[in-house]
Design a protein around this motif. Sequence first.
Motif, short mmCIF file in Angstrom:
data_model
loop_
_atom_site.label_atom_id
_atom_site.label_comp_id
_atom_site.label_asym_id
_atom_site.label_seq_id
_atom_site.Cartn_x
_atom_site.Cartn_y
_atom_site.Cartn_z
N PHE A 3 0.83 -1.26 0.16
CA PHE A 3 0.22 0.07 0.05
C PHE A 3 0.80 1.24 -0.11
O PHE A 3 2.11 1.34 0.80
CB PHE A 3 -0.90 -0.05 1.26
N ARG A 5 1.23 5.50 0.48
CA ARG A 5 0.59 6.63 1.03
C ARG A 5 1.56 7.75 0.74
O ARG A 5 2.83 7.65 1.17
CB ARG A 5 0.49 6.55 2.75
N THR A 6 1.10 8.79 0.18
CA THR A 6 2.06 10.04 -0.05
C THR A 6 1.34 10.99 0.73
O THR A 6 0.31 11.15 1.16
CB THR A 6 1.90 10.51 -1.54
N SER A 9 2.81 12.71 6.99
CA SER A 9 2.09 11.96 7.86
C SER A 9 2.51 11.83 9.36
O SER A 9 3.94 12.44 9.53
CB SER A 9 2.17 10.47 7.44
N VAL A 14 -0.01 6.68 11.19
CA VAL A 14 0.49 5.61 10.53
C VAL A 14 0.05 4.47 11.33
O VAL A 14 -0.16 3.52 10.93
CB VAL A 14 1.86 5.76 10.10
N LEU A 17 -3.29 3.17 10.86
CA LEU A 17 -3.65 2.89 9.41
C LEU A 17 -2.79 1.32 9.31
O LEU A 17 -3.34 0.49 8.89
CB LEU A 17 -2.92 3.81 8.45
N LEU A 32 3.53 -1.05 4.22
CA LEU A 32 2.86 0.45 3.66
C LEU A 32 4.25 1.10 3.49
O LEU A 32 5.19 1.26 4.12
CB LEU A 32 2.14 0.76 4.91
N LEU A 34 5.63 4.67 2.79
CA LEU A 34 5.15 6.05 2.78
C LEU A 34 6.26 6.90 2.06
O LEU A 34 7.50 6.89 2.17
CB LEU A 34 5.35 6.67 4.28
N SER A 36 7.11 10.78 1.78
CA SER A 36 6.93 12.14 2.28
C SER A 36 8.34 13.00 2.63
O SER A 36 9.13 12.34 3.03
CB SER A 36 6.14 11.98 3.34
#
Length: 99
Positions: A3, A5-6, A9, A14, A17, A32, A34, A36
């Motif tokens: 998965f 996520r951008t 966060s 997190v 999630l 996950l 990330l 960022s």
Amino acid sequence: MLFVRTGISDRGGVIDLVNKLQKQCQGKPFHLLLLSPQSDDEFLDLPNVLHYNVEFNPDRMYDDLGHWMYCTEVMGGILEFLGVSSKNLFWYPAKLPKG
């Protein structure tokens, strides 16, 4: 499963999630990813979480082809490192087109 996520966060978000993903995945392995522009320290030692301190700003990419190509190279390198290729990638966009 992977998965992505951008955007910025926080650790608590997190963790929340990841807990939800664990429940939804019902024991299936997942990561996950990330992406960022922030310190990796925020996500240090979180299980199943991979963080890359990068920013893929679509406005800047549209304005600057060189930046677009740079971002493409960076993302390609991340995916290659993770073993993701066109042979095993399934893309699910946030909003499906109506048709």
